[in-house]
Design a protein around this motif. Sequence first.
Motif, mmCIF file in Angstrom:
data_model
loop_
_atom_site.group_PDB
_atom_site.id
_atom_site.type_symbol
_atom_site.label_atom_id
_atom_site.label_comp_id
_atom_site.label_asym_id
_atom_site.label_seq_id
_atom_site.Cartn_x
_atom_site.Cartn_y
_atom_site.Cartn_z
ATOM 1 N N UNK A 17 17.686 -21.183 11.171
ATOM 2 C CA UNK A 17 16.659 -20.902 12.173
ATOM 3 C C UNK A 17 15.746 -19.781 11.676
ATOM 4 N N UNK A 18 14.696 -20.149 10.992
ATOM 5 C CA UNK A 18 13.766 -19.133 10.507
ATOM 6 C C UNK A 18 12.899 -18.655 11.664
ATOM 7 N N UNK A 19 12.888 -17.347 11.944
ATOM 8 C CA UNK A 19 12.102 -16.829 13.070
ATOM 9 C C UNK A 19 10.640 -17.258 12.978
ATOM 10 N N UNK A 20 10.120 -17.731 14.109
ATOM 11 C CA UNK A 20 8.731 -18.171 14.158
ATOM 12 C C UNK A 20 8.565 -19.673 14.095
ATOM 13 N N UNK A 21 9.598 -20.390 13.657
ATOM 14 C CA UNK A 21 9.502 -21.850 13.577
ATOM 15 C C UNK A 21 9.851 -22.471 14.930
#
Length: 352
Positions: A233-237
């Motif tokens: 879970x890459x922040x911002x995606x």
Amino acid sequence: DGLPYYDYDLEDQHLLNRDLVPLTMERLKPRLLGYPNRTPTLYYMASRGCPHSCAYCHNCIYHAMWGSSPLRLIGVDRVLDEIEYQTRRFGCIEFIGFSDDDFFQRSPAQFEHFASEYKRRIGLPFGVMVSARSFRRDKMDMLIDAGLATVEMGVQAGSQRVLDEVFNRPLSIVKTKEVARELGEYERRHGLSLILDFIIDNPWETREDVHQTVRYLLDIPPRTLLNVFFLTYFPGTPVYDRAVAEGIIKAFSLRAFRPYTRARLRFQRNWEEVLILLIRLLRMAVRRKSTVMDTFLRLCVSRPVRLVMGLLPRSFFAGLARGVQLVQFTVLRLMERKHRREMERAEAARAA
């Protein structure tokens, strides 16, 4: 094209290997063994950007920020100039790994120029990444003639619902299977290494979705290698935003970073997910068509076995998955040691 070359100067660089030691070319060489060929590899990006907007990938953020994420290509001659320079500098490179998100985005004219000049000026085997959407046989044939040895393609899931509703990859399963079969023909005729990428342990998959991925894996060419990634879970995606909104993960913090990048089953603790890991291990270890292995795996995915496995607790599959991963890690370490010994013997023979 005006950007400077990658800075691979080893001066004032160090390696943490129990102790902090100066990084020399001798210490660096054993660490350049690239996957899957385990040969000294120079990785290089000949472009920036990606035409796709997958919900788990940083590229979708650029699309959201700018309305698009234009592909920026480095000129073919500029690419070859830098690769020539870096390979001379290292002196031990045997393989070039192009890390472009989709190498096939270049025009046919650029492909033709690249293929002829790469073959003449570089002459090393190389690998590229391709999307099923951009794959073309005429481009593939040019690259094969130039020395293409490895192709990597993202599939990510065998469930069309997951691709459309979760990953925002509007690419049909039928199309990826078709391209995988075509690449399998190159694998058979030219010895090409084919790698397919998949994302697992997705909290929005059903057990049936995972089963569809397993069935997909059973139908791909027999020597195909698998990259299996745990959903990050890459922040911002969009994937991150959805996971936070639904309480699947907490909002990003440095202290809690590990849950975003993990390597253990958390959501899909079931027989089908373990089978994905097992298929990857068996393909990595066997690397050839095996009737016995194929029969065994099809038995494992049969309805009676699935029904029985559905009665077992989730904790059992979490432990079973860790066992498969431990065996996989051991096999990879043994393969690495073997390749390093072969490198050392080759170096000694050259020195003699």
